[in-house]
Scaffold this active site. Structure first.
Site, PDB file in Angstrom:
ATOM      1  N   GLY A   1      30.397  34.920  35.805  1.00 50.80           N
ATOM      2  CA  GLY A   1      31.541  34.127  35.350  1.00 50.80           C
ATOM      3  C   GLY A   1      32.622  34.988  34.715  1.00 50.80           C
ATOM      4  CB  CYS A   2      32.478  37.621  32.138  1.00 55.21           C
ATOM      5  SG  CYS A   2      31.719  36.575  30.874  1.00 55.21           S
ATOM      6  CB  THR A   3      32.758  39.602  37.191  1.00 56.61           C
ATOM      7  OG1 THR A   3      31.853  40.402  36.413  1.00 56.61           O
ATOM      8  CG2 THR A   3      33.398  40.454  38.272  1.00 56.61           C
TER       9      THR A   3
ATOM     10  NE  ARG B   1      25.872  41.230  28.236  1.00 59.07           N
ATOM     11  CZ  ARG B   1      24.709  41.776  28.011  1.00 59.07           C
ATOM     12  NH1 ARG B   1      23.792  41.110  27.366  1.00 59.07           N
ATOM     13  NH2 ARG B   1      24.449  42.986  28.439  1.00 59.07           N
TER      14      ARG B   1
ATOM     15  CB  ALA C   1      37.898  39.969  34.233  1.00 60.19           C
TER      16      ALA C   1
END
Length: 157
Positions: free
Chosen positions: A46-48, A41, A51
């Site tokens: 973690g995704c931030t 998401r 990315a």
């Protein structure tokens, strides 16, 4: 349950929209290395981090003629806000219908706090210029992952 793809498999083609609603096809990158990473998401910690790490290393990947594509089920609008908020430079594609998520076997049953639900298993694929998967990272731990992918690209290219 469908297994994720393995090294040596042909990477399934797909066409998904980017943050601007522009269709992007994997086959359009034939002749170049592709880092394809699936993440749960936009705007989660973690995704931030993942990315931002890939964005920071984008110039190094570009020197190896590689592109970086992130895919989640988030909307194009969500991706646009995520990219702007964190000044991301990687390409993010929206897969609300789970077309690529299912083709790559990353849309799976997950468990959290005793409940089961379908979700994205954080997974990355390194695809060679002929469209063959050369490396798979399953159940990715974000810390130092972008560096590990770059290191592998340098060894294989």
């Amino acid at each position: 349950m469908k297994k994720t793809l393995a090294e040596g498999d042909a990477a399934p083609d797909f066409t998904l929209n980017d943050k601007d609603g522009t269709p992007v096809s994997l086959s359009g990158y034939r002749g170049r290395w592709v880092v394809l990473y699936f993440y749960p998401r936009d705007n989660t910690s973690g995704c931030t981090t993942e990315a931002k790490d890939f964005s920071a290393l984008l110039p190094a990947f570009t020197k190896k003629d590689a592109v970086i594509i992130g895919i989640s089920a988030d909307s194009e609008t969500s991706h646009a806000k995520f990219i702007t908020k964190h000044e991301l430079t990687v390409t993010l594609l929206s897969d609300p219908e789970h077309q690529a998520l299912e083709a790559y076997g990353v849309w799976q049953k997950k468990k959290m706090a005793g409940r089961e639900y379908m979700g994205i298993i954080r997974t990355s694929f390194l695809i060679d210029p002929q469209g063959i998967i050369r490396q798979v990272w399953n159940k990715v731990k974000v810390k130092a992952h972008a560096e590990a992918v770059h290191e592998t690209l340098c060894q294989l290219s």
